[in-house]
Design a protein around this motif. Structure first.
Motif, PDB file in Angstrom:
ATOM      1  N   VAL A 124       0.822  -1.214   0.000  1.00  0.00           N
ATOM      2  CA  VAL A 124       0.000   0.000   0.000  1.00  0.00           C
ATOM      3  C   VAL A 124       0.861   1.271   0.000  1.00  0.00           C
ATOM      4  O   VAL A 124       0.646   2.190  -0.795  1.00  0.00           O
ATOM      5  CB  VAL A 124      -0.948  -0.005   1.225  1.00  0.00           C
ATOM      6  CG1 VAL A 124      -1.673   1.320   1.353  1.00  0.00           C
ATOM      7  CG2 VAL A 124      -1.956  -1.129   1.098  1.00  0.00           C
ATOM      8  N   ALA A 125       1.859   1.295   0.894  1.00  0.00           N
ATOM      9  CA  ALA A 125       2.655   2.524   1.054  1.00  0.00           C
ATOM     10  C   ALA A 125       3.406   2.871  -0.227  1.00  0.00           C
ATOM     11  O   ALA A 125       3.355   4.018  -0.694  1.00  0.00           O
ATOM     12  CB  ALA A 125       3.622   2.350   2.214  1.00  0.00           C
ATOM     13  N   THR A 126       4.083   1.895  -0.830  1.00  0.00           N
ATOM     14  CA  THR A 126       4.884   2.193  -2.017  1.00  0.00           C
ATOM     15  C   THR A 126       4.001   2.537  -3.212  1.00  0.00           C
ATOM     16  O   THR A 126       4.323   3.448  -3.977  1.00  0.00           O
ATOM     17  CB  THR A 126       5.803   1.001  -2.356  1.00  0.00           C
ATOM     18  OG1 THR A 126       6.411   0.564  -1.144  1.00  0.00           O
ATOM     19  CG2 THR A 126       6.899   1.394  -3.315  1.00  0.00           C
ATOM     20  N   LEU A 127       2.898   1.808  -3.380  1.00  0.00           N
ATOM     21  CA  LEU A 127       1.998   2.112  -4.495  1.00  0.00           C
ATOM     22  C   LEU A 127       1.421   3.526  -4.351  1.00  0.00           C
ATOM     23  O   LEU A 127       1.297   4.265  -5.330  1.00  0.00           O
ATOM     24  CB  LEU A 127       0.859   1.090  -4.573  1.00  0.00           C
ATOM     25  CG  LEU A 127       1.241  -0.320  -5.026  1.00  0.00           C
ATOM     26  CD1 LEU A 127       0.024  -1.224  -5.047  1.00  0.00           C
ATOM     27  CD2 LEU A 127       1.884  -0.304  -6.405  1.00  0.00           C
ATOM     28  N   THR A 128       1.094   3.891  -3.121  1.00  0.00           N
ATOM     29  CA  THR A 128       0.566   5.231  -2.870  1.00  0.00           C
ATOM     30  C   THR A 128       1.613   6.290  -3.222  1.00  0.00           C
ATOM     31  O   THR A 128       1.327   7.277  -3.896  1.00  0.00           O
ATOM     32  CB  THR A 128       0.149   5.366  -1.393  1.00  0.00           C
ATOM     33  OG1 THR A 128      -0.814   4.364  -1.110  1.00  0.00           O
ATOM     34  CG2 THR A 128      -0.447   6.722  -1.084  1.00  0.00           C
ATOM     35  N   GLU A 129       2.846   6.056  -2.759  1.00  0.00           N
ATOM     36  CA  GLU A 129       3.910   7.034  -3.037  1.00  0.00           C
ATOM     37  C   GLU A 129       4.206   7.104  -4.537  1.00  0.00           C
ATOM     38  O   GLU A 129       4.457   8.191  -5.075  1.00  0.00           O
ATOM     39  CB  GLU A 129       5.168   6.661  -2.247  1.00  0.00           C
ATOM     40  CG  GLU A 129       4.993   6.939  -0.765  1.00  0.00           C
ATOM     41  CD  GLU A 129       6.210   6.590   0.066  1.00  0.00           C
ATOM     42  OE1 GLU A 129       7.164   6.015  -0.488  1.00  0.00           O
ATOM     43  OE2 GLU A 129       6.199   6.898   1.264  1.00  0.00           O
ATOM     44  N   GLN A 131      12.722   0.863  -5.122  1.00  0.00           N
ATOM     45  CA  GLN A 131      13.432  -0.426  -5.077  1.00  0.00           C
ATOM     46  C   GLN A 131      12.486  -1.578  -5.422  1.00  0.00           C
ATOM     47  O   GLN A 131      12.846  -2.504  -6.125  1.00  0.00           O
ATOM     48  CB  GLN A 131      14.018  -0.626  -3.689  1.00  0.00           C
ATOM     49  CG  GLN A 131      14.848  -1.881  -3.553  1.00  0.00           C
ATOM     50  CD  GLN A 131      15.364  -2.058  -2.132  1.00  0.00           C
ATOM     51  OE1 GLN A 131      15.367  -1.152  -1.330  1.00  0.00           O
ATOM     52  NE2 GLN A 131      15.824  -3.259  -1.837  1.00  0.00           N
ATOM     53  N   ALA A 132      11.234  -1.474  -4.922  1.00  0.00           N
ATOM     54  CA  ALA A 132      10.273  -2.571  -5.100  1.00  0.00           C
ATOM     55  C   ALA A 132       9.447  -2.407  -6.375  1.00  0.00           C
ATOM     56  O   ALA A 132       8.342  -2.921  -6.455  1.00  0.00           O
ATOM     57  CB  ALA A 132       9.359  -2.639  -3.884  1.00  0.00           C
ATOM     58  N   ASP A 144      15.528   5.369  -5.971  1.00  0.00           N
ATOM     59  CA  ASP A 144      15.777   4.847  -4.619  1.00  0.00           C
ATOM     60  C   ASP A 144      16.209   3.385  -4.679  1.00  0.00           C
ATOM     61  O   ASP A 144      15.364   2.490  -4.691  1.00  0.00           O
ATOM     62  CB  ASP A 144      14.505   5.008  -3.776  1.00  0.00           C
ATOM     63  CG  ASP A 144      14.727   4.625  -2.322  1.00  0.00           C
ATOM     64  OD1 ASP A 144      15.897   4.421  -1.936  1.00  0.00           O
ATOM     65  OD2 ASP A 144      13.739   4.526  -1.579  1.00  0.00           O
ATOM     66  N   GLU A 145      17.488   3.153  -4.715  1.00  0.00           N
ATOM     67  CA  GLU A 145      18.075   1.805  -4.814  1.00  0.00           C
ATOM     68  C   GLU A 145      17.340   0.964  -5.863  1.00  0.00           C
ATOM     69  O   GLU A 145      16.854  -0.135  -5.554  1.00  0.00           O
ATOM     70  CB  GLU A 145      18.055   1.109  -3.452  1.00  0.00           C
ATOM     71  CG  GLU A 145      18.750   1.944  -2.382  1.00  0.00           C
ATOM     72  CD  GLU A 145      19.331   1.121  -1.256  1.00  0.00           C
ATOM     73  OE1 GLU A 145      19.735  -0.019  -1.495  1.00  0.00           O
ATOM     74  OE2 GLU A 145      19.390   1.639  -0.132  1.00  0.00           O
ATOM     75  N   PRO A 146      17.247   1.442  -7.084  1.00  0.00           N
ATOM     76  CA  PRO A 146      16.414   0.744  -8.076  1.00  0.00           C
ATOM     77  C   PRO A 146      16.969  -0.597  -8.529  1.00  0.00           C
ATOM     78  O   PRO A 146      16.247  -1.383  -9.131  1.00  0.00           O
ATOM     79  CB  PRO A 146      16.381   1.724  -9.251  1.00  0.00           C
ATOM     80  CG  PRO A 146      17.634   2.504  -9.131  1.00  0.00           C
ATOM     81  CD  PRO A 146      17.925   2.614  -7.673  1.00  0.00           C
ATOM     82  N   LEU A 147      18.226  -0.846  -8.237  1.00  0.00           N
ATOM     83  CA  LEU A 147      18.837  -2.073  -8.756  1.00  0.00           C
ATOM     84  C   LEU A 147      19.014  -3.137  -7.679  1.00  0.00           C
ATOM     85  O   LEU A 147      19.460  -4.247  -7.968  1.00  0.00           O
ATOM     86  CB  LEU A 147      20.205  -1.748  -9.390  1.00  0.00           C
ATOM     87  CG  LEU A 147      20.194  -0.616 -10.424  1.00  0.00           C
ATOM     88  CD1 LEU A 147      21.613  -0.258 -10.847  1.00  0.00           C
ATOM     89  CD2 LEU A 147      19.378  -1.016 -11.641  1.00  0.00           C
ATOM     90  N   SER A 148      18.674  -2.792  -6.443  1.00  0.00           N
ATOM     91  CA  SER A 148      18.984  -3.688  -5.311  1.00  0.00           C
ATOM     92  C   SER A 148      18.299  -5.038  -5.397  1.00  0.00           C
ATOM     93  O   SER A 148      18.828  -6.033  -4.901  1.00  0.00           O
ATOM     94  CB  SER A 148      18.597  -3.028  -3.994  1.00  0.00           C
ATOM     95  OG  SER A 148      19.308  -1.844  -3.868  1.00  0.00           O
ATOM     96  N   ALA A 149      17.101  -5.070  -6.001  1.00  0.00           N
ATOM     97  CA  ALA A 149      16.354  -6.333  -6.007  1.00  0.00           C
ATOM     98  C   ALA A 149      16.686  -7.201  -7.224  1.00  0.00           C
ATOM     99  O   ALA A 149      16.073  -8.245  -7.409  1.00  0.00           O
ATOM    100  CB  ALA A 149      14.861  -6.025  -5.973  1.00  0.00           C
ATOM    101  N   PHE A 189      20.425   9.510  -7.283  1.00  0.00           N
ATOM    102  CA  PHE A 189      20.409   8.046  -7.227  1.00  0.00           C
ATOM    103  C   PHE A 189      20.900   7.624  -5.836  1.00  0.00           C
ATOM    104  O   PHE A 189      21.956   8.065  -5.392  1.00  0.00           O
ATOM    105  CB  PHE A 189      21.383   7.567  -8.315  1.00  0.00           C
ATOM    106  CG  PHE A 189      21.566   6.084  -8.447  1.00  0.00           C
ATOM    107  CD1 PHE A 189      20.624   5.303  -9.089  1.00  0.00           C
ATOM    108  CD2 PHE A 189      22.714   5.463  -7.982  1.00  0.00           C
ATOM    109  CE1 PHE A 189      20.818   3.939  -9.257  1.00  0.00           C
ATOM    110  CE2 PHE A 189      22.909   4.103  -8.140  1.00  0.00           C
ATOM    111  CZ  PHE A 189      21.960   3.346  -8.786  1.00  0.00           C
ATOM    112  N   VAL A 190      20.113   6.816  -5.166  1.00  0.00           N
ATOM    113  CA  VAL A 190      20.518   6.343  -3.832  1.00  0.00           C
ATOM    114  C   VAL A 190      20.982   4.907  -3.934  1.00  0.00           C
ATOM    115  O   VAL A 190      20.300   4.071  -4.537  1.00  0.00           O
ATOM    116  CB  VAL A 190      19.332   6.458  -2.842  1.00  0.00           C
ATOM    117  CG1 VAL A 190      19.544   5.581  -1.628  1.00  0.00           C
ATOM    118  CG2 VAL A 190      19.151   7.895  -2.399  1.00  0.00           C
ATOM    119  N   THR A 191      22.136   4.631  -3.380  1.00  0.00           N
ATOM    120  CA  THR A 191      22.647   3.254  -3.413  1.00  0.00           C
ATOM    121  C   THR A 191      23.593   3.007  -2.237  1.00  0.00           C
ATOM    122  O   THR A 191      24.144   3.956  -1.666  1.00  0.00           O
ATOM    123  CB  THR A 191      23.385   2.971  -4.744  1.00  0.00           C
ATOM    124  OG1 THR A 191      23.826   1.629  -4.763  1.00  0.00           O
ATOM    125  CG2 THR A 191      24.569   3.899  -4.952  1.00  0.00           C
TER     126      THR A 191
END
Lengths: 263, 353
Positions: free
Chosen positions: A160-165, B82-83, B158-163, B189-191
């Motif tokens: 929820v939090a990430t989708l909202t952001e 990231q996710a 925000d750490e886009p490659l971490s996963a 870019f945060v890493t």
């Protein structure tokens, strides 16, 4: 597993199934005996042809739809907000939503009548529309434990939090986030809650009877007191509606266009 | 000209100060990486730029406009998480189109822009797929296209490659850099991965305990670490304890071997201890190796690491590692053997805490 344990397991299962299905079988069998000497659907035909049945059933279906709409409007934003901004409040909200399970419907309806009678500051019982509104809100309260749990479980399966952001960073406001991101992603859960609500409203007696509304529950009771075979046919119809709702819950949960929820 | 300015930014959660007096000026079109360990405050700074956190103090301006009081959806700042955070109920096309629809763009404009973005990430053929039908790398590319579609002023990653797995990480980080240069978008870019930061950034901010320890170009950060933390966090580094012999002549001793430093020792006196840093690749034990400084020591271990062989030798109380490039004829020194490491005195850095 030993042979005896296996036999005991099967015996328990068979006992449970018999306990559940034998009375239902008896009910169904008796509902077919309206015509002397042969099985027939005469009782069903009479019930379905009864204008009272049609009127009360239609009334309850409409009330169920209104209740579902109110439930979605109240529960989805609340459960979303609690998950997003107030996770500390979750146990309290859960406790509140469980109260309708422990407070009898008769207590709720007497409370309503006392609060909203014609001499009160908000005389809802003074008009048909007002009483209907009161009944819809009463149904919403009765269905709250089921609707809240269903929606909350649905929200648990998405981030929820990430989708909202993510939606906010793309310029979306709260209404867009709720309507186009959150609700479509928990729609299967919302529909589960909606079908449970529908089943509750269709069979509910206390609120409708004490608020004197022409609902299906009081009609069931009235027919049961005056006729022989029709009440049994009505019971079978009510069971079929409930089971139909449960089947629909199973069906819609397969429509979700997402990967299986992660543990 | 400064495009994104962070001035005296602070952030506290209750009694805990997460960011303390953070200052940074970022040029238009610049690619800046925030590098640091978990909990150093880098993501918090990023989230304050995005508007998801409110600074406890300080100001953030974008193109001269103060961002305080602006909600995240009013800032026109794109973000990649990231996710991935793709909307599960929408296919790739609708995900990329979301920001444009919210902005009320016309249908032909949306279609053209989404097509352009999908072309940029080379995923036009997957426009009808849903997120769960894509790999992690594909999802992150879609997330990048989605963030870029509404033409944001600043792009936050925000750490886009971490996963992602190692191979995809390398290819995607190069793709991100290429797209960023192509569009000329100001990017933060945060890493926590130093290799990532060193390979794609114009400048790196090394963060430690809520503050910037050093801000500089990748080569500067790597070659001239300003603090002990930066020296230890970025790359592999030998930290050597040395004793001051003559502060005026910049003369120190490592074990019982004297070395003259190029860099002034500063306000120290004879007998004080100073910390020095030396990169493993700075020295060589090969015959005829160049260098004005030499240290002899006994080999403690020698490890084959693929492209290099890393050898550790003891000099006084310190153990110094150095690398030799692997080649078919390379003979690593044996344990117990005495070797002489040659390097340039300017490679020895004084670490000031």
């Amino acid at each position: 597993m030993s042979v005896w344990a296996r036999i005991a397991g099967w015996a328990a299962l068979i006992f449970g199934l018999l306990y559940f299905f034998v009375p239902l079988g008896g009910l169904f069998e008796f509902s077919l005996r309206a015509r002397r000497g042969v099985y027939s659907f005469d009782a069903y035909a009479r019930v379905l042809a009864d204008p009272q049945f049609q009127a009360t059933f239609t009334y309850s279906v409409v009330m169920a739809l209104v209740t579902i709409a109110i439930g979605i409007l109240i529960v989805v934003p609340t459960a979303f907000w609690v998950r997003l901004k107030m996770p500390w409040a979750r146990p309290y909200v859960e406790f509140l939503t469980l109260l309708p399970l422990v407070i009898p419907a008769i207590v709720i309806v007497f409370g309503y009548i006392r609060l909203y009678n014609t001499s009160s500051w908000l005389p809802l019982t003074g008009s048909t529309l007002g009483t209907n509104i009161l009944l819809a809100f009463g149904y919403t309260i009765l269905a709250l434990p089921y609707m809240y749990r269903a929606v909350d479980t649905g929200l648990r399966t998405i981030d929820v939090a990430t989708l909202t952001e993510a939606a906010q960073s793309l310029g979306a406001g709260w209404a867009t986030i709720l309507g186009r991101i959150i609700l479509p992603n928990v729609i299967a859960a919302v529909l589960s809650g909606a079908f449970l609500t529908f089943a509750i409203v269709i069979g509910e007696f206390t609120l409708a009877a004490l608020l004197d509304r022409p609902a299906f529950g009081p009609y069931l009771q009235r027919i049961g007191a005056n006729k022989a075979y029709e009440p049994f046919a009505l019971s079978v119809i009510a069971f079929a509606i409930t089971w139909g709702c449960l089947a629909l819950i199973q069906l819609v949960s397969r429509f979700q266009k997402t990967a299986p929820a992660k543990a | 000209m400064t495009f994104l300015s962070l001035s005296h930014i602070q952030k506290s959660f209750g009694q805990v100060q997460v960011v303390s007096d953070f200052n940074m000026e970022i040029e238009k079109g610049e690619f800046v990486s925030f590098l640091g360990p978990s909990g150093c405050g880098k993501t918090t700074v990023l989230r304050m730029i995005a508007g998801f956190e409110t600074p406890s103090g300080g100001t953030i301006t974008v193109a001269g406009k103060d961002q305080s009081g602006l909600k995240p959806n009013q800032r026109n700042i794109g973000m990649v998480f990231q996710a991935y955070a793709l909307f599960p109920n929408m296919n790739v096309f609708d995900n990329v189109a979301f920001g444009l629809k919210v902005a009320g763009r016309s249908k032909p404009e949306i279609e053209a822009r989404v097509k352009e973005m999908l072309g940029l990430i080379k995923l036009e053929h997957l426009a009808e797929r849903f997120p769960y039908q894509l790999s992690g790398g594909q999802q992150q590319r879609v997330a990048l296209a989605r963030a870029l579609a509404p033409k944001p002023q600043v792009l936050l990653l925000d750490e886009p490659l971490s996963a992602l797995d190692a191979k995809i990480r390398v290819s995607l980080r190069e793709e991100i850099r290429m797209i960023q240069q192509q569009l000329g978008i100001t990017t933060v870019f945060v890493t926590h991965d130093q290799e990532e930061a060193l390979s794609i950034s114009d400048r790196i901010v090394v963060m430690n305990a809520g503050a910037a320890d050093q801000i500089g170009a990748p080569a500067e950060i790597y070659n001239r670490p300003a603090t002990r933390f930066v020296a230890s966090f970025v790359g592999t580094l030998n930290l050597i304890e040395a004793k001051v012999i003559d502060p005026v002549a910049n003369r120190i001793s490592i074990g019982d071997q004297g070395v003259t430093l190029r860099e002034p020792l500063g306000p120290v006196k004879a007998g004080d201890t100073v910390s020095l840093a030396l990169r493993p690749e700075a020295g060589s034990i090969a015959e005829g190796a160049k260098g004005d400084t030499a240290l002899a020591g006994e080999v403690v271990s020698s490890n084959f690491l693929g492209s290099v062989v890393r050898t550790r030798m003891r000099v006084g109380a310190s153990v110094i590692s150095f690398d030799m490039f692997n080649s078919p004829g390379l003979r690593p020194p044996a344990v117990g053997e005495t070797v002489t490491l040659r390097f340039t005195a300017s490679d020895l850095l004084i670490i000031r805490d």
